[in-house]
Design an enzyme around this catalytic site. Structure first.
Site, PDB file in Angstrom:
ATOM      1  N   ASN A   1      -4.707   0.622   8.286  1.00 58.79           N
ATOM      2  CA  ASN A   1      -4.079  -0.078   9.416  1.00 58.79           C
ATOM      3  C   ASN A   1      -2.654  -0.546   9.131  1.00 58.79           C
ATOM      4  O   ASN A   1      -1.854  -0.659  10.064  1.00 58.79           O
ATOM      5  CB  ASN A   1      -4.963  -1.285   9.787  1.00 58.79           C
ATOM      6  CG  ASN A   1      -4.253  -2.252  10.705  1.00 58.79           C
ATOM      7  OD1 ASN A   1      -4.177  -2.047  11.919  1.00 58.79           O
ATOM      8  ND2 ASN A   1      -3.672  -3.321  10.130  1.00 58.79           N
TER       9      ASN A   1
ATOM     10  N   VAL B   1       0.811  -1.228   0.000  1.00 59.34           N
ATOM     11  CA  VAL B   1       0.000   0.000   0.000  1.00 59.34           C
ATOM     12  C   VAL B   1       0.844   1.278   0.000  1.00 59.34           C
ATOM     13  O   VAL B   1       0.299   2.372  -0.080  1.00 59.34           O
ATOM     14  CB  VAL B   1      -1.013   0.024   1.181  1.00 59.34           C
ATOM     15  CG1 VAL B   1      -2.096  -1.018   0.970  1.00 59.34           C
ATOM     16  CG2 VAL B   1      -0.322  -0.144   2.522  1.00 59.34           C
TER      17      VAL B   1
ATOM     18  N   LYS C   1       3.228   8.403  12.666  1.00 55.72           N
ATOM     19  CA  LYS C   1       1.912   8.216  13.278  1.00 55.72           C
ATOM     20  C   LYS C   1       1.247   9.560  13.583  1.00 55.72           C
ATOM     21  O   LYS C   1       0.026   9.691  13.511  1.00 55.72           O
ATOM     22  CB  LYS C   1       2.051   7.362  14.542  1.00 55.72           C
ATOM     23  CG  LYS C   1       2.423   5.922  14.239  1.00 55.72           C
ATOM     24  CD  LYS C   1       1.293   5.246  13.475  1.00 55.72           C
ATOM     25  CE  LYS C   1       1.650   3.895  12.931  1.00 55.72           C
ATOM     26  NZ  LYS C   1       0.517   3.263  12.221  1.00 55.72           N
TER      27      LYS C   1
ATOM     28  N   ALA D   1       6.759  10.177  14.282  1.00 54.44           N
ATOM     29  CA  ALA D   1       6.434  11.202  13.274  1.00 54.44           C
ATOM     30  C   ALA D   1       5.451  10.674  12.245  1.00 54.44           C
ATOM     31  O   ALA D   1       4.505  11.365  11.845  1.00 54.44           O
ATOM     32  CB  ALA D   1       7.720  11.671  12.599  1.00 54.44           C
TER      33      ALA D   1
ATOM     34  N   TYR E   1       9.079   6.625  13.753  1.00 54.78           N
ATOM     35  CA  TYR E   1       7.756   6.001  13.855  1.00 54.78           C
ATOM     36  C   TYR E   1       6.750   7.002  14.430  1.00 54.78           C
ATOM     37  O   TYR E   1       5.637   7.152  13.918  1.00 54.78           O
ATOM     38  CB  TYR E   1       7.855   4.760  14.740  1.00 54.78           C
ATOM     39  CG  TYR E   1       6.548   4.032  14.979  1.00 54.78           C
ATOM     40  CD1 TYR E   1       6.020   3.167  14.023  1.00 54.78           C
ATOM     41  CD2 TYR E   1       5.849   4.190  16.178  1.00 54.78           C
ATOM     42  CE1 TYR E   1       4.830   2.492  14.253  1.00 54.78           C
ATOM     43  CE2 TYR E   1       4.660   3.516  16.410  1.00 54.78           C
ATOM     44  CZ  TYR E   1       4.156   2.662  15.447  1.00 54.78           C
ATOM     45  OH  TYR E   1       2.974   2.002  15.663  1.00 54.78           O
TER      46      TYR E   1
ATOM     47  N   SER F   1      -1.111   5.900  16.740  1.00 52.00           N
ATOM     48  CA  SER F   1      -0.446   5.238  17.873  1.00 52.00           C
ATOM     49  C   SER F   1      -0.321   6.216  19.026  1.00 52.00           C
ATOM     50  O   SER F   1      -0.264   7.442  18.822  1.00 52.00           O
ATOM     51  CB  SER F   1       0.952   4.774  17.450  1.00 52.00           C
ATOM     52  OG  SER F   1       1.701   4.382  18.587  1.00 52.00           O
TER      53      SER F   1
HETATM   54  P1  NDP Z   1       1.598  -6.381  12.714  1.00 53.03           P
HETATM   55  O1  NDP Z   1       3.067  -6.242  12.532  1.00 53.03           O
HETATM   56  O2  NDP Z   1       1.075  -7.497  13.541  1.00 53.03           O
HETATM   57  O3  NDP Z   1       0.897  -6.467  11.277  1.00 53.03           O
HETATM   58  C1  NDP Z   1       1.217  -5.530  10.304  1.00 53.03           C
HETATM   59  C2  NDP Z   1       0.279  -5.672   9.132  1.00 53.03           C
HETATM   60  O4  NDP Z   1       0.602  -4.649   8.168  1.00 53.03           O
HETATM   61  C3  NDP Z   1       0.422  -7.013   8.415  1.00 53.03           C
HETATM   62  O5  NDP Z   1      -0.864  -7.405   8.002  1.00 53.03           O
HETATM   63  C4  NDP Z   1       1.292  -6.672   7.221  1.00 53.03           C
HETATM   64  O6  NDP Z   1       1.085  -7.509   6.098  1.00 53.03           O
HETATM   65  C5  NDP Z   1       0.809  -5.269   6.907  1.00 53.03           C
HETATM   66  N1  NDP Z   1       1.748  -4.466   6.128  1.00 53.03           N
HETATM   67  C6  NDP Z   1       2.981  -4.018   6.481  1.00 53.03           C
HETATM   68  N2  NDP Z   1       3.524  -3.320   5.465  1.00 53.03           N
HETATM   69  C7  NDP Z   1       2.614  -3.316   4.458  1.00 53.03           C
HETATM   70  C8  NDP Z   1       2.606  -2.781   3.153  1.00 53.03           C
HETATM   71  N3  NDP Z   1       3.629  -2.078   2.659  1.00 53.03           N
HETATM   72  N4  NDP Z   1       1.497  -2.986   2.387  1.00 53.03           N
HETATM   73  C9  NDP Z   1       0.434  -3.689   2.863  1.00 53.03           C
HETATM   74  N5  NDP Z   1       0.397  -4.230   4.093  1.00 53.03           N
HETATM   75  C10 NDP Z   1       1.493  -4.048   4.878  1.00 53.03           C
HETATM   76  O7  NDP Z   1       1.111  -4.970  13.255  1.00 53.03           O
HETATM   77  P2  NDP Z   1      -0.003  -4.599  14.365  1.00 53.03           P
HETATM   78  O8  NDP Z   1      -1.231  -5.375  14.111  1.00 53.03           O
HETATM   79  O9  NDP Z   1       0.621  -4.628  15.680  1.00 53.03           O
HETATM   80  O10 NDP Z   1      -0.246  -3.046  14.017  1.00 53.03           O
HETATM   81  C11 NDP Z   1      -1.268  -2.627  13.109  1.00 53.03           C
HETATM   82  C12 NDP Z   1      -1.252  -1.108  13.055  1.00 53.03           C
HETATM   83  O11 NDP Z   1      -1.477  -0.582  14.358  1.00 53.03           O
HETATM   84  C13 NDP Z   1       0.069  -0.520  12.567  1.00 53.03           C
HETATM   85  O12 NDP Z   1      -0.182   0.615  11.784  1.00 53.03           O
HETATM   86  C14 NDP Z   1       0.758  -0.133  13.859  1.00 53.03           C
HETATM   87  O13 NDP Z   1       1.689   0.902  13.661  1.00 53.03           O
HETATM   88  C15 NDP Z   1      -0.422   0.307  14.702  1.00 53.03           C
HETATM   89  N6  NDP Z   1      -0.176   0.224  16.128  1.00 53.03           N
HETATM   90  C16 NDP Z   1       0.177  -0.962  16.722  1.00 53.03           C
HETATM   91  C17 NDP Z   1       0.409  -1.022  18.087  1.00 53.03           C
HETATM   92  C18 NDP Z   1       0.800  -2.276  18.796  1.00 53.03           C
HETATM   93  O14 NDP Z   1       1.140  -2.209  19.996  1.00 53.03           O
HETATM   94  N7  NDP Z   1       0.760  -3.441  18.159  1.00 53.03           N
HETATM   95  C19 NDP Z   1       0.289   0.178  18.914  1.00 53.03           C
HETATM   96  C20 NDP Z   1      -0.087   1.372  18.190  1.00 53.03           C
HETATM   97  C21 NDP Z   1      -0.308   1.379  16.856  1.00 53.03           C
HETATM   98  P3  NDP Z   1       1.822  -8.965   5.965  1.00 53.03           P
HETATM   99  O15 NDP Z   1       1.087  -9.877   6.928  1.00 53.03           O
HETATM  100  O16 NDP Z   1       1.633  -9.368   4.544  1.00 53.03           O
HETATM  101  O17 NDP Z   1       3.248  -8.757   6.342  1.00 53.03           O
END
Ligand code: NDP
Length: 243
Positions: free
Chosen positions: A90, A64, A159, A157, A155, A142
């Site tokens: 997300n 994305v 977010k 920045a 990171y 975040s």
């Molecule tokens: P995960 O690392 O568990 O999952 C990340 C997801 O993003 C995966 O589905 C991955 O796909 C996808 N992804 C990464 N890069 C791309 C890309 N270039 N194109 C399409 N998909 C992509 O992350 P979390 O579930 O922990 O986090 C989800 C969101 O929430 C993020 O934006 C994170 O910054 C935010 N967040 C998370 C927190 C936490 O404590 N976990 C806290 C605050 C915010 P694939 O499976 O194919 O690799």
């Protein structure tokens, strides 16, 4: 209100928070496009979980942060499920760095994958939402946007930039029936937090990490509540008090 008849796109829906949001939106009645980047098997498992429960979902691979991939993804989702009415920005990465190790390349990568992606995907979603005079745009920011966090300044920045995007869209689109809101989680159990160094549940005032499902329930609320606009919701176990 349910999401029956609505199509939702969850970027990064294959794992963690995105996975839980995909399942919860499907449970609320939406047909869900589960986007993934590299882990097709994980996305297929989410689709199977949804369809086994009687819901409707497809897996859709796309980076994305890449404009051409986003265009192709939208063409495919629209063809298979119809226009996207609920967009959840997300997808994200979190490469932990210290003040001594963070590099310009880390900053550029965080902005590209976490922020530029949200701009690209939202831009692609807006025309159909405007035609329908209905849309819900949800950004996964975040706690780091407000208090710095454990990953690093690059990171934080990226977010914080998502909050600016959200405020811009919330101002410009609400009169057309399209709401924009953000969720700013604290530490949530996922692959992202499992690899963090020097981060433990004691850092969270409630004494534990949050669950992806605790974030997903907020996404469903934002998708089904048309009076919420321009808000940033903080499921963070007390790490940060919003005023
Ligand atoms: P995960 O690392 O568990 O999952 C990340 C997801 O993003 C995966 O589905 C991955 O796909 C996808 N992804 C990464 N890069 C791309 C890309 N270039 N194109 C399409 N998909 C992509 O992350 P979390 O579930 O922990 O986090 C989800 C969101 O929430 C993020 O934006 C994170 O910054 C935010 N967040 C998370 C927190 C936490 O404590 N976990 C806290 C605050 C915010 P694939 O499976 O194919 O690799």
């Amino acid at each position: 209100m349910t999401l029956n008849g609505k199509t939702a796109l969850v970027t990064g829906g294959s794992r963690g928070i995105g996975r839980a949001i995909s399942v919860a939106l499907a449970h609320a009645g939406a047909s869900v496009a589960v986007n993934y980047h590299k882990q097709k098997d994980a996305a297929d498992a989410v689709v199977k979980e949804i369809t086994d429960a009687g819901g409707h979902a497809i897996a859709i691979g796309a980076d994305v942060s890449d404009a051409a991939s986003v265009t192709t993804m939208f063409e495919s989702v629209t063809r298979q499920l119809g226009d996207v009415a609920v967009l959840v920005n997300n997808a994200g990465i979190a490469h932990q760095r210290t003040i001594d190790t963070v590099q310009l390349a880390d900053f550029d990568e965080a902005i590209r994958v976490n922020l530029r992606s949200a701009y690209l995907v939202t831009t692609a979603a807006i025309p159909a939402m405007r035609r329908a005079k209905w849309g819900r745009i949800i950004f996964l920011s975040s706690v780091a946007a407000n208090i710095g966090g454990a990953i690093g300044p690059h990171y934080a920045a990226s977010k914080a930039g998502m909050l600016g995007l959200m405020h811009g869209y919330a101002t410009l689109l609400v009169k057309e029936g399209i709401t924009s809101n953000a969720i700013s989680p604290g530490l949530i159990e996922s692959d992202m937090t499992r690899v963090l160094v020097n981060v433990t549940p004691e850092r969270v005032p409630v004494g534990r990490y949050g669950t992806p499902e605790e974030v997903a329930s907020i996404a469903v609320m934002l998708a089904t509540n048309g009076f919420m606009n321009g808000q940033n919701i903080h499921p963070n176990g007390g790490m940060y008090f919003a005023t």
